[in-house]
Design a protein around this motif. Structure first.
Motif, PDB file in Angstrom:
ATOM      1  N   VAL A   3       0.843  -1.191   0.000  1.00  0.00           N
ATOM      2  CA  VAL A   3       0.000   0.000   0.000  1.00  0.00           C
ATOM      3  C   VAL A   3       0.879   1.241   0.000  1.00  0.00           C
ATOM      4  O   VAL A   3       2.035   1.197   0.400  1.00  0.00           O
ATOM      5  N   THR A   4       0.308   2.339  -0.441  1.00  0.00           N
ATOM      6  CA  THR A   4       1.046   3.607  -0.425  1.00  0.00           C
ATOM      7  C   THR A   4       1.015   4.190   0.990  1.00  0.00           C
ATOM      8  O   THR A   4       0.220   3.763   1.832  1.00  0.00           O
ATOM      9  N   ILE A   5       1.851   5.172   1.225  1.00  0.00           N
ATOM     10  CA  ILE A   5       1.890   5.828   2.535  1.00  0.00           C
ATOM     11  C   ILE A   5       0.536   6.452   2.856  1.00  0.00           C
ATOM     12  O   ILE A   5       0.022   6.316   3.963  1.00  0.00           O
ATOM     13  N   HIS A   6      -0.069   7.098   1.872  1.00  0.00           N
ATOM     14  CA  HIS A   6      -1.381   7.722   2.085  1.00  0.00           C
ATOM     15  C   HIS A   6      -2.423   6.671   2.464  1.00  0.00           C
ATOM     16  O   HIS A   6      -3.184   6.855   3.420  1.00  0.00           O
ATOM     17  N   ALA A   7      -2.451   5.555   1.749  1.00  0.00           N
ATOM     18  CA  ALA A   7      -3.416   4.486   2.055  1.00  0.00           C
ATOM     19  C   ALA A   7      -3.129   3.891   3.435  1.00  0.00           C
ATOM     20  O   ALA A   7      -4.060   3.542   4.170  1.00  0.00           O
ATOM     21  N   ALA A   8      -1.856   3.790   3.805  1.00  0.00           N
ATOM     22  CA  ALA A   8      -1.503   3.253   5.120  1.00  0.00           C
ATOM     23  C   ALA A   8      -1.998   4.178   6.229  1.00  0.00           C
ATOM     24  O   ALA A   8      -2.506   3.713   7.245  1.00  0.00           O
ATOM     25  N   LYS A   9      -1.834   5.494   6.030  1.00  0.00           N
ATOM     26  CA  LYS A   9      -2.300   6.441   7.043  1.00  0.00           C
ATOM     27  C   LYS A   9      -3.819   6.387   7.163  1.00  0.00           C
ATOM     28  O   LYS A   9      -4.357   6.455   8.256  1.00  0.00           O
ATOM     29  N   ILE A  25       2.292  -6.767   5.198  1.00  0.00           N
ATOM     30  CA  ILE A  25       1.919  -5.432   4.717  1.00  0.00           C
ATOM     31  C   ILE A  25       3.198  -4.655   4.435  1.00  0.00           C
ATOM     32  O   ILE A  25       4.017  -4.459   5.329  1.00  0.00           O
ATOM     33  N   VAL A  26       3.348  -4.205   3.210  1.00  0.00           N
ATOM     34  CA  VAL A  26       4.505  -3.405   2.822  1.00  0.00           C
ATOM     35  C   VAL A  26       3.991  -2.011   2.476  1.00  0.00           C
ATOM     36  O   VAL A  26       3.036  -1.859   1.714  1.00  0.00           O
ATOM     37  N   ILE A  27       4.631  -0.992   3.052  1.00  0.00           N
ATOM     38  CA  ILE A  27       4.267   0.393   2.761  1.00  0.00           C
ATOM     39  C   ILE A  27       5.282   0.931   1.765  1.00  0.00           C
ATOM     40  O   ILE A  27       6.487   0.797   1.962  1.00  0.00           O
ATOM     41  N   ALA A  28       4.766   1.553   0.712  1.00  0.00           N
ATOM     42  CA  ALA A  28       5.636   2.034  -0.362  1.00  0.00           C
ATOM     43  C   ALA A  28       5.471   3.532  -0.560  1.00  0.00           C
ATOM     44  O   ALA A  28       4.395   4.087  -0.397  1.00  0.00           O
ATOM     45  N   LYS A  29       6.582   4.164  -0.909  1.00  0.00           N
ATOM     46  CA  LYS A  29       6.563   5.571  -1.318  1.00  0.00           C
ATOM     47  C   LYS A  29       6.618   5.527  -2.833  1.00  0.00           C
ATOM     48  O   LYS A  29       7.663   5.210  -3.413  1.00  0.00           O
TER      49      LYS A  29
END
Length: 77
Positions: A3-9, A25-29
């Motif tokens: 997921v993107t940082i925005h989606a994670a937040k 879960i991997v957070i990506a920029k």
């Protein structure tokens, strides 16, 4: 799952629950992975963990001190 940082937040609570259930879960920029959400292993605290392992000759800290010990403790030597 990535997921993107925005989606994670936005969905952090849901992502944490997924991670607890075993999902990676991997957070990506952008498309570059930068972080991973992983669960922390939970250990259960057991009462009586040291039962039978402690020497019974230990002092009882709830018993009152005798006068000589109390004087030493309070510096009245």
């Amino acid at each position: 799952m990535q997921v993107t940082i925005h989606a994670a937040k936005t969905n952090l609570s849901k992502l944490i629950e997924l991670a607890k259930a075993g999902e990676e879960i991997v957070i990506a920029k952008g498309k570059t992975p930068v972080a991973r959400i992983v669960p922390i292993a939970q250990t259960r605290f057991r009462i009586g963990l040291l039962k039978g392992r402690i020497d019974s000759n230990a002092p009882d800290f709830f018993e009152p001190m005798d006068k000589d010990e109390l004087d030493l403790w309070e510096g009245k030597v």
